[in-house]
Design a protein around this motif. Structure first.
Motif, PDB file in Angstrom:
ATOM      1  N   HIS A  16       0.782  -1.236   0.000  1.00 24.62           N
ATOM      2  CA  HIS A  16       0.000   0.000   0.000  1.00 24.62           C
ATOM      3  C   HIS A  16       0.813   1.284   0.000  1.00 24.62           C
ATOM      4  O   HIS A  16       0.236   2.354  -0.117  1.00 24.62           O
ATOM      5  CB  HIS A  16      -0.928   0.017   1.222  1.00 24.62           C
ATOM      6  CG  HIS A  16      -1.849  -1.153   1.262  1.00 24.62           C
ATOM      7  ND1 HIS A  16      -2.890  -1.326   0.372  1.00 24.62           N
ATOM      8  CD2 HIS A  16      -1.874  -2.240   2.074  1.00 24.62           C
ATOM      9  CE1 HIS A  16      -3.523  -2.450   0.652  1.00 24.62           C
ATOM     10  NE2 HIS A  16      -2.921  -3.030   1.669  1.00 24.62           N
ATOM     11  N   LEU A  20      -2.300   4.743   4.106  1.00 27.03           N
ATOM     12  CA  LEU A  20      -3.482   3.899   3.933  1.00 27.03           C
ATOM     13  C   LEU A  20      -4.729   4.753   4.033  1.00 27.03           C
ATOM     14  O   LEU A  20      -4.837   5.610   4.907  1.00 27.03           O
ATOM     15  CB  LEU A  20      -3.550   2.839   5.039  1.00 27.03           C
ATOM     16  CG  LEU A  20      -2.728   1.589   4.851  1.00 27.03           C
ATOM     17  CD1 LEU A  20      -2.649   0.809   6.147  1.00 27.03           C
ATOM     18  CD2 LEU A  20      -3.316   0.728   3.768  1.00 27.03           C
ATOM     19  N   PRO A  24      -8.639  -0.145   1.890  1.00 24.90           N
ATOM     20  CA  PRO A  24      -7.481  -0.813   2.486  1.00 24.90           C
ATOM     21  C   PRO A  24      -7.292  -0.459   3.969  1.00 24.90           C
ATOM     22  O   PRO A  24      -6.941  -1.322   4.774  1.00 24.90           O
ATOM     23  CB  PRO A  24      -6.291  -0.323   1.649  1.00 24.90           C
ATOM     24  CG  PRO A  24      -6.903   0.028   0.330  1.00 24.90           C
ATOM     25  CD  PRO A  24      -8.263   0.583   0.662  1.00 24.90           C
ATOM     26  N   THR A  63       0.901   3.910   7.206  1.00 26.59           N
ATOM     27  CA  THR A  63       0.973   2.457   7.129  1.00 26.59           C
ATOM     28  C   THR A  63       1.746   1.887   8.310  1.00 26.59           C
ATOM     29  O   THR A  63       1.348   0.872   8.891  1.00 26.59           O
ATOM     30  CB  THR A  63       1.621   2.039   5.799  1.00 26.59           C
ATOM     31  OG1 THR A  63       0.831   2.576   4.729  1.00 26.59           O
ATOM     32  CG2 THR A  63       1.714   0.545   5.659  1.00 26.59           C
TER      33      THR A  63
END
Length: 86
Positions: A16, A20, A24, A63
């Protein structure tokens, strides 16, 4: 825990990138939809820092923050809920 954290970080970053958002993000945090994540955010039930990005819709998370939260949550699970490896 360090190994799990490292693996989650590498995997999520590869899949990703550093940010994010949308489906997701909802999926990574265990929500069935963006709408359920939105409700959790409104209720103050999201334990990962969320933020907006200029000229983009929705909420985002780093992330690495998500990976760290996932590993900490997993490691904090009770021993009774663990599944032993086959």
């Amino acid at each position: 825990m360090a190994h799990l954290r490292k693996e989650l970080r590498e995997t999520l970053l590869r899949l990703h990138g550093p940010l994010l958002g949308g489906e997701p993000l909802a999926a990574a945090l265990g929500h069935r939809s963006v709408a359920s994540l939105r409700q959790a955010r409104r209720r103050g039930q999201v334990m990962v820092p969320l933020f907006t990005v200029p000229n983009r819709r929705g909420w985002f998370a780093l992330t690495l923050d998500v990976a760290d939260w996932l590993s900490a949550t997993r490691m904090g699970a009770s021993a009774g809920g663990r599944i032993s490896p086959s």
